[in-house]
Enzyme design. Sequence first.
Site, short mmCIF file in Angstrom:
data_model
loop_
_atom_site.label_atom_id
_atom_site.label_comp_id
_atom_site.label_asym_id
_atom_site.label_seq_id
_atom_site.Cartn_x
_atom_site.Cartn_y
_atom_site.Cartn_z
CD GLU A 90 78.15 14.52 13.53
OE1 GLU A 90 77.76 13.42 13.91
OE2 GLU A 90 79.29 14.72 13.08
CB CYS A 116 83.65 20.70 8.75
SG CYS A 116 83.25 19.19 7.88
CB CYS A 123 74.70 10.57 2.49
SG CYS A 123 75.62 10.81 0.95
CB CYS A 127 80.70 5.76 1.30
SG CYS A 127 80.66 6.96 -0.03
CB CYS A 130 80.44 7.02 5.16
SG CYS A 130 79.67 8.55 5.71
CB CYS A 347 81.36 12.58 8.68
SG CYS A 347 80.20 11.91 7.61
N1 SAH Z 1 79.90 13.45 0.73
C1 SAH Z 1 81.07 14.23 0.49
C2 SAH Z 1 81.28 15.20 1.59
C3 SAH Z 1 82.00 14.78 2.77
S1 SAH Z 1 81.68 13.18 3.47
C4 SAH Z 1 82.25 13.34 0.22
O1 SAH Z 1 82.16 12.14 0.40
O2 SAH Z 1 83.27 13.89 -0.21
C5 SAH Z 1 82.45 13.43 4.92
C6 SAH Z 1 83.93 13.12 5.03
O3 SAH Z 1 84.05 12.16 6.04
C7 SAH Z 1 84.64 12.59 3.81
O4 SAH Z 1 85.87 13.26 3.68
C8 SAH Z 1 84.86 11.13 4.15
O5 SAH Z 1 86.00 10.66 3.55
C9 SAH Z 1 84.98 11.20 5.64
N2 SAH Z 1 84.63 9.95 6.31
C10 SAH Z 1 83.49 9.26 6.21
N3 SAH Z 1 83.56 8.15 6.99
C11 SAH Z 1 84.77 8.17 7.58
C12 SAH Z 1 85.42 7.31 8.52
N4 SAH Z 1 84.84 6.21 8.99
N5 SAH Z 1 86.67 7.65 8.91
C13 SAH Z 1 87.27 8.77 8.46
N6 SAH Z 1 86.70 9.63 7.60
C14 SAH Z 1 85.47 9.32 7.16
FE1 SF4 Z 2 77.79 10.35 1.60
FE2 SF4 Z 2 79.41 9.60 3.58
FE3 SF4 Z 2 79.89 8.81 1.07
FE4 SF4 Z 2 80.27 11.39 1.73
S1 SF4 Z 2 81.40 9.66 2.53
S2 SF4 Z 2 79.23 10.58 -0.08
S3 SF4 Z 2 78.61 11.62 3.24
S4 SF4 Z 2 78.08 8.26 2.31
#
Ligand code: SAH
Ligand code: SF4
Length: 365
Positions: A90, A116, A123, A127, A130, A347
């Site tokens: 995306e 973006c 990944c 997390c 995420c 994301c």
């Molecule tokens: N991996 C890097 C790059 C961006 S990850 C990082 O973690 O910094 C993508 C973005 O989506 C991050 O800013 C993360 O905080 C956000 N994100 C992931 N899951 C989310 C969710 N469920 N609700 C809101 N933001 C989320």
């Molecule tokens: Fe990876 Fe999602 Fe964590 Fe960013 S927020 S490091 S994309 S698992």
Amino acid sequence: MSLNKINIIDLSLEDLISKVPKKFQAEQLFDWIYHKYETDFSKMSNLSKDFRDNLINNYLVGNIKIVHREFSDDGTIKYLFQLHDGRTVETVLLRMKDDQIDENGDMLSQAKYTICVSTQVGCKVGCAFCLTAKGGFIRDLSVGEIVEQVLAIKRDREIEYNRKGNIVYMGMGEPLDNLKNLVGAIKILADEKGLAISPRRQTVSTSGISTKIDKLGLMDLGVHLAISLHSVDNDVRTKLIPMNKAFNIESIISAVKRFPYDNRKRVMFEYLVIKGVNDSLASAKQLIKLLEGIKAKINLIYFNPYPDSEFERPSEEIMMKFADYLNSRGLLATIRASRGIDISAACGQLREKSGLELENLNSCN
Ligand code: SAH
Ligand code: SF4
């Protein structure tokens, strides 16, 4: 598509100069691709016939395609790209402000945009909040696949090459886990003979691989840094971001302090606010203490729930209180506008949703 053809979008201008007969031919090609957005070699009218034939036989101009777009009322457009192996990533185009024109019709300020960009399919970081993490890690994106997300969107929206815009590496994947290709892409996007998006307009967001923050810093590219902090407590942060065990909060803060930073700018700390997990005023207080001595800016993000997610979105009241607490004590905090909330905001969510629909989406191109 022939897989042994060279994708020009993978190449820097220097790489291209070393591959074609004359330097000016490489510059002409860059002009066609990055300024005129041409993808068909046979239409590059000022190139010699021999050179064009050579290009047609041996090169490609990119190899990702738009398979889906979602339009939000606020102007955000979310793109789903299909890669050569059928995988998808995306990319999001954030709202352009309208051009402002004075009474004589002269341009006062030009529309701006932010793209973006994704850096990996899936990944490794895993997390807990995420959606991208749920599918695990598939592969790194190549230099060309990173650059082409920007190029394809500019072409799709007919955004002139020299219109000022920003790039944020905040899409799918952990950019610093694909450092080599990330850096290659940053440099190509920044090339004055190409899209000319200065590194100062490019922000790398990381979940905090401290050693790689140092590596990026040593390259002194001039890029901005955004740290996905999300918690001030190591135990809580390890639950959210398992990698915190290896790279804890203190190691990240030290790496940030070593990072070469433009003095006029602030390091951005992203803080995903999750109801009942990290949203107390005690956390806000610790955050101020933690960032003492760093020219920082906090970006508070609402946790965006998805089906079966284990966390909840905080109320607006909690967000405001958290932001007010920080701002009233001198730590600049903003609440990230939930752009595109009506399309699949966080994301990984568009990709998830359209997994089954791909076949009938191919008409988007
Ligand atoms: N991996 C890097 C790059 C961006 S990850 C990082 O973690 O910094 C993508 C973005 O989506 C991050 O800013 C993360 O905080 C956000 N994100 C992931 N899951 C989310 C969710 N469920 N609700 C809101 N933001 C989320
Ligand atoms: Fe990876 Fe999602 Fe964590 Fe960013 S927020 S490091 S994309 S698992």
